[in-house]
Each structure stands twice: as structure tokens, then as C-alpha cells.
Scaffold this motif. Structure first.
Motif: not given
Length: 148
Positions: A126-143
């Protein structure tokens, strides 16, 4: 010095497991002319305390002194991953539902928001503007991101 890590990693993992902790990372390299053994510990029940770092440092230091596994002088650093820690996959995404996080995706997108849900097939942020969905395999890096 990979052989040092290979010898130590199972010992450190067992030691931490007995203390109710987990190994996040371990490295042994030269920094500013000195050898540094850096052990990053995690607590799956919450945050790592200074006392836990001290206990691990004492136990691991005693073990290293007893078995003399490192042949030259070195510094031992024990720390936590920090409040803005990197996340390393679906288990972390599930663990940190509700927390503010940053995701860099393979397609070049950047997403920052609160993790709303996470499972093996999708992550919902949930961002400030919208809800965004993506697959775990699409993640390059996260923190995780620190919230005030």
C-alpha cells in the motif's frame, strides 16, 4: 578466507539457535588494514538487543580463543541487521507485514509503502497513492524503512 567462514558458520548457527537467535550474515575480510570477523544476528521474535550482541560476542570470542581457528589477529564485530535491514525473500516479507518497505523490481520500478500482504505468489504494498501487487520473483532488492 572463505575457509574460515565455512568452518565457523555451522558452529555460529548452532550457538545462535541455542540462544533463540538466527544468523543473518557472516563475513571475514580486511577492512582498513585489519581482519574483521563480522557476525550479524537476528531475532525472529523481535529486535536484537545490545545485551544479545554482547552475549554472542562473549560466547563466540571464547569459542574462537579455545579452538584458535583464526591464525592471526582480528576484530570480532557482532551486530543486528538494523532497523532499515535488507529483506531476503518471502519469509521476511511475511514477517514484516504492516511495516514500511522499499522494493526495487527487476523491471526498473521502485515501490515504497506498507506491506499489506505477502505469500508465495504475490506481495501487496500500500503506497500513499495506491495498492501495488507484484510477484516475489520480480523483486531485485528490498529493505525495511525506518518510520518515525
Amino acid at each position: 578466507m572463505q575457509e574460515v567462514i565455512e568452518k565457523l558458520k555451522p558452529v555460529v548457527e548452532e550457538m545462535l539457535r541455542n540462544m533463540g537467535l538466527e544468523l543473518f550474515d557472516i563475513s571475514f575480510r580486511r577492512q582498513k588494514g585489519s581482519w574483521v570477523l563480522k557476525v550479524v544476528i537476528d531475532n525472529l521474535e523481535g529486535y536484537v538487543s545490545i545485551q544479545q550482541c554482547e552475549q554472542v560476542s562473549k560466547r563466540l570470542g571464547d569459542y574462537l580463543d579455545l579452538y584458535d581457528l583464526i591464525e592471526h589477529s582480528y576484530l570480532l564485530e557482532v551486530s543486528s541487521p538494523g532497523l532499515d535491514r535488507p529483506m531476503r525473500g518471502i519469509q521476511d516479507y511475511k514477517r514484516f507485514v504492516g511495516r514500511l518497505a522499499k522494493f526495487w523490481l527487476n523491471d526498473g520500478r521502485f515501490v515504497m509503502g506498507h506491506i499489506k500482504e505477502a505469500d508465495e505468489s504475490k506481495i501487496v504494498v500500500q503506497t500513499q497513492q495506491e495498492e501495488i501487487s507484484f510477484e516475489p520473483g520480480e523483486v531485485k532488492r528490498s529493505k525495511l524503512e525506518v518510520e518515525f
